[in-house]
Design a protein around this motif. Structure first.
Motif, PDB file in Angstrom:
ATOM      1  N   ASN A  38     -17.566   5.649  37.403  1.00 31.72           N
ATOM      2  CA  ASN A  38     -18.697   4.665  37.285  1.00 31.72           C
ATOM      3  C   ASN A  38     -18.545   3.372  38.037  1.00 31.72           C
ATOM      4  N   ILE A  39     -17.458   3.164  38.662  1.00 33.96           N
ATOM      5  CA  ILE A  39     -16.790   1.750  38.938  1.00 33.96           C
ATOM      6  C   ILE A  39     -17.500   1.250  40.395  1.00 33.96           C
ATOM      7  N   SER A  40     -18.067   2.200  41.177  1.00 32.33           N
ATOM      8  CA  SER A  40     -18.558   1.660  42.596  1.00 32.33           C
ATOM      9  C   SER A  40     -19.708   0.757  42.309  1.00 32.33           C
ATOM     10  N   TYR A  41     -19.626  -0.214  43.233  1.00 35.41           N
ATOM     11  CA  TYR A  41     -20.717  -1.237  43.263  1.00 35.41           C
ATOM     12  C   TYR A  41     -22.070  -0.802  43.600  1.00 35.41           C
ATOM     13  N   LYS A  42     -21.919  -0.001  44.642  1.00 35.56           N
ATOM     14  CA  LYS A  42     -23.163   0.550  45.106  1.00 35.56           C
ATOM     15  C   LYS A  42     -23.887   1.340  44.141  1.00 35.56           C
ATOM     16  N   ASN A  43     -23.176   1.849  42.846  1.00 32.05           N
ATOM     17  CA  ASN A  43     -23.768   2.639  41.846  1.00 32.05           C
ATOM     18  C   ASN A  43     -24.537   1.472  40.969  1.00 32.05           C
ATOM     19  N   THR A  44     -24.375   0.332  40.890  1.00 34.98           N
ATOM     20  CA  THR A  44     -24.984  -0.730  40.115  1.00 34.98           C
ATOM     21  C   THR A  44     -26.213  -0.961  40.899  1.00 34.98           C
ATOM     22  N   LEU A  45     -26.287  -0.559  42.177  1.00 34.68           N
ATOM     23  CA  LEU A  45     -27.592  -0.750  42.878  1.00 34.68           C
ATOM     24  C   LEU A  45     -28.654   0.336  42.691  1.00 34.68           C
ATOM     25  N   LEU A  46     -28.291   1.160  41.901  1.00 31.30           N
ATOM     26  CA  LEU A  46     -29.046   2.464  41.380  1.00 31.30           C
ATOM     27  C   LEU A  46     -30.182   1.994  40.920  1.00 31.30           C
ATOM     28  N   GLU A  47     -31.483   2.758  41.074  1.00 35.57           N
ATOM     29  CA  GLU A  47     -32.529   2.320  40.413  1.00 35.57           C
ATOM     30  C   GLU A  47     -32.493   2.349  39.029  1.00 35.57           C
ATOM     31  N   SER A  48     -32.931   1.850  37.919  1.00 36.80           N
ATOM     32  CA  SER A  48     -32.908   1.741  36.673  1.00 36.80           C
ATOM     33  C   SER A  48     -33.081   3.117  35.952  1.00 36.80           C
ATOM     34  N   SER A  49     -33.907   4.076  36.680  1.00 41.15           N
ATOM     35  CA  SER A  49     -34.409   5.430  36.251  1.00 41.15           C
ATOM     36  C   SER A  49     -33.251   6.235  36.302  1.00 41.15           C
ATOM     37  N   ASN A  50     -32.335   5.885  37.452  1.00 44.61           N
ATOM     38  CA  ASN A  50     -30.973   6.892  37.751  1.00 44.61           C
ATOM     39  C   ASN A  50     -30.082   6.373  36.612  1.00 44.61           C
ATOM     40  N   ARG A  51     -30.260   5.533  35.905  1.00 48.54           N
ATOM     41  CA  ARG A  51     -29.021   4.891  34.954  1.00 48.54           C
ATOM     42  C   ARG A  51     -28.435   6.097  34.183  1.00 48.54           C
ATOM     43  N   GLU A  52     -29.559   6.675  33.728  1.00 42.91           N
ATOM     44  CA  GLU A  52     -29.042   8.018  32.595  1.00 42.91           C
ATOM     45  C   GLU A  52     -27.816   8.714  33.099  1.00 42.91           C
ATOM     46  N   LYS A  53     -27.329   8.554  34.471  1.00 43.09           N
ATOM     47  CA  LYS A  53     -26.461   9.207  35.133  1.00 43.09           C
ATOM     48  C   LYS A  53     -25.400   8.852  34.380  1.00 43.09           C
ATOM     49  N   GLN A  54     -25.074   7.555  34.150  1.00 41.88           N
ATOM     50  CA  GLN A  54     -24.027   6.959  33.471  1.00 41.88           C
ATOM     51  C   GLN A  54     -23.976   7.214  31.864  1.00 41.88           C
TER      52      GLN A  54
ATOM     53  N   SER B 200     -22.144   9.043  29.975  1.00 41.72           N
ATOM     54  CA  SER B 200     -21.175   9.828  29.237  1.00 41.72           C
ATOM     55  C   SER B 200     -20.857   9.112  27.859  1.00 41.72           C
ATOM     56  N   PRO B 201     -20.334   9.751  26.972  1.00 39.58           N
ATOM     57  CA  PRO B 201     -20.313   9.335  25.625  1.00 39.58           C
ATOM     58  C   PRO B 201     -19.112   8.160  25.598  1.00 39.58           C
ATOM     59  N   ASN B 202     -18.411   8.003  26.546  1.00 38.62           N
ATOM     60  CA  ASN B 202     -17.334   6.927  26.599  1.00 38.62           C
ATOM     61  C   ASN B 202     -17.723   5.752  27.373  1.00 38.62           C
ATOM     62  N   PHE B 203     -19.080   5.805  27.839  1.00 40.66           N
ATOM     63  CA  PHE B 203     -19.560   4.815  28.709  1.00 40.66           C
ATOM     64  C   PHE B 203     -20.602   3.526  28.113  1.00 40.66           C
ATOM     65  N   PRO B 204     -20.461   2.526  28.400  1.00 45.84           N
ATOM     66  CA  PRO B 204     -19.341   1.629  29.062  1.00 45.84           C
ATOM     67  C   PRO B 204     -17.985   1.483  27.910  1.00 45.84           C
ATOM     68  N   SER B 205     -16.916   2.153  28.287  1.00 43.78           N
ATOM     69  CA  SER B 205     -15.865   1.942  27.433  1.00 43.78           C
ATOM     70  C   SER B 205     -15.246   0.641  27.651  1.00 43.78           C
ATOM     71  N   LYS B 206     -14.392   0.033  26.769  1.00 47.38           N
ATOM     72  CA  LYS B 206     -13.358  -1.171  26.979  1.00 47.38           C
ATOM     73  C   LYS B 206     -12.798  -1.102  28.190  1.00 47.38           C
ATOM     74  N   GLU B 207     -12.032   0.141  28.448  1.00 44.81           N
ATOM     75  CA  GLU B 207     -11.100   0.463  29.377  1.00 44.81           C
ATOM     76  C   GLU B 207     -11.924   0.405  30.828  1.00 44.81           C
ATOM     77  N   PHE B 208     -13.197   0.991  30.650  1.00 45.35           N
ATOM     78  CA  PHE B 208     -14.124   0.742  31.904  1.00 45.35           C
ATOM     79  C   PHE B 208     -14.416  -0.736  32.237  1.00 45.35           C
ATOM     80  N   MET B 209     -14.745  -1.385  31.228  1.00 42.58           N
ATOM     81  CA  MET B 209     -15.044  -2.762  31.248  1.00 42.58           C
ATOM     82  C   MET B 209     -13.908  -3.663  31.897  1.00 42.58           C
ATOM     83  N   ALA B 210     -12.524  -3.407  31.598  1.00 40.28           N
ATOM     84  CA  ALA B 210     -11.503  -3.936  32.128  1.00 40.28           C
ATOM     85  C   ALA B 210     -11.181  -3.929  33.555  1.00 40.28           C
ATOM     86  N   VAL B 211     -11.220  -2.459  34.002  1.00 39.78           N
ATOM     87  CA  VAL B 211     -11.015  -2.161  35.195  1.00 39.78           C
ATOM     88  C   VAL B 211     -12.080  -2.463  36.191  1.00 39.78           C
TER      89      VAL B 211
END
Ligand code: ADP
Ligand code: NI
Length: 227
Positions: free
Chosen positions: A101-117, A119-130
């Motif tokens: 989930n980390i790639s910058y360009k994925n944050t440019l996704l349309e909001s409708s595509n956001r459900e791709k993210q 996963s039950p662990n998202f956004p985890s504290k570990e994700f946020m740190a890295v």
């Protein structure tokens, strides 16, 4: 499964080998810096340090750019490595949640595509740190060095006053842009401050953001030959 320190050491050696010949700003030292900062942020967020360390180490080896644009292949490459280490499924899932989930360009996704993210662990504290640590390495003094290194590698101009930065760049435009490196400040770097997930990330971003603006001010001054 091996002891955690052993898994980290093995992964460290593996990642060093992968990045031996990278000159695009995605080298081992980028990974090293992300790792150091991610762990600092992780401590302030009480995140799991093992997951953060492993995910920071592996966050760029599966980068889509190294797999001809194929993100799935990149994730698979990391998955293979983790299964060779016989890491438990639970840990593999947590590590992959961070790096996929980390790639910058994925944050440019349309909001409708956001459900791709979703996963039950998202956004985890570990994700946020890295993620914060990775983004922070793209700004400040080091971020500037990386942007021009990247631009030089891909034969981009430093700056061209005739090529204006795009407003609201889309994911597709971002992926294929060949604009001068200064434009990248507007396409990405100056937006990073608002994209931090953690308190410490925000604090560091604020300082590095100021430095970007200071740099740009000086750059345009010199460009015009001002004294
Ligand atoms: P992304 O997160 O979109 O995959 P990267 O993190 O792979 O981008 O980028 C690696 C480094 O190269 C970063 O420091 C980034 O700011 C820089 N970079 C990426 N694209 C450009 C560009 N078009 N011009 C200048 N620098 C770039
Ligand atoms: Ni990175």
């Amino acid at each position: 499964m091996l002891k955690k320190e052993k898994l980290i050491k093995k992964t460290e050696d593996f990642v060093k080998k992968v990045f031996l010949e990278d000159y695009t700003g995605h080298d081992w030292w980028h990974t090293h810096r992300v790792r150091v900062l991610a762990k600092k942020i992780a401590i302030s967020e009480s995140a799991d340090l093992f997951i953060v360390d492993m995910a920071a180490l592996l966050h760029d080896v599966g980068d889509y750019k190294f797999f001809g644009g194929d993100e799935e292949a990149g994730v698979l490459f990391v998955k293979k490595w983790l299964s060779s280490l016989k890491v438990t499924k639970e840990l593999v899932d947590k590590i992959l949640t961070v790096i996929s989930n980390i790639s910058y360009k994925n944050t440019l996704l349309e909001s409708s595509n956001r459900e791709k993210q979703n996963s039950p662990n998202f956004p985890s504290k570990e994700f946020m740190a890295v993620c914060d640590a990775d983004r922070l390495d793209a700004i400040g003094a080091i971020g500037i060095a990386r942007a021009f290194t990247y631009g030089g590698f891909y034969k981009r101009q430093i700056y061209n006053p005739k090529i204006k930065p795009m407003k609201n760049i889309t994911q597709e435009e971002y992926k294929k842009t060949d604009a001068p490196s200064i434009n990248h400040f507007y396409d990405k770097l100056l937006r990073i401050k608002e994209m931090m997930h953690t308190k410490l990330g925000k604090k560091i971003a604020k300082k590095r953001h100021r430095f970007l603006n200071l740099y740009l001010k000086e750059f345009y001054k010199e460009w015009k030959g001002k004294l």
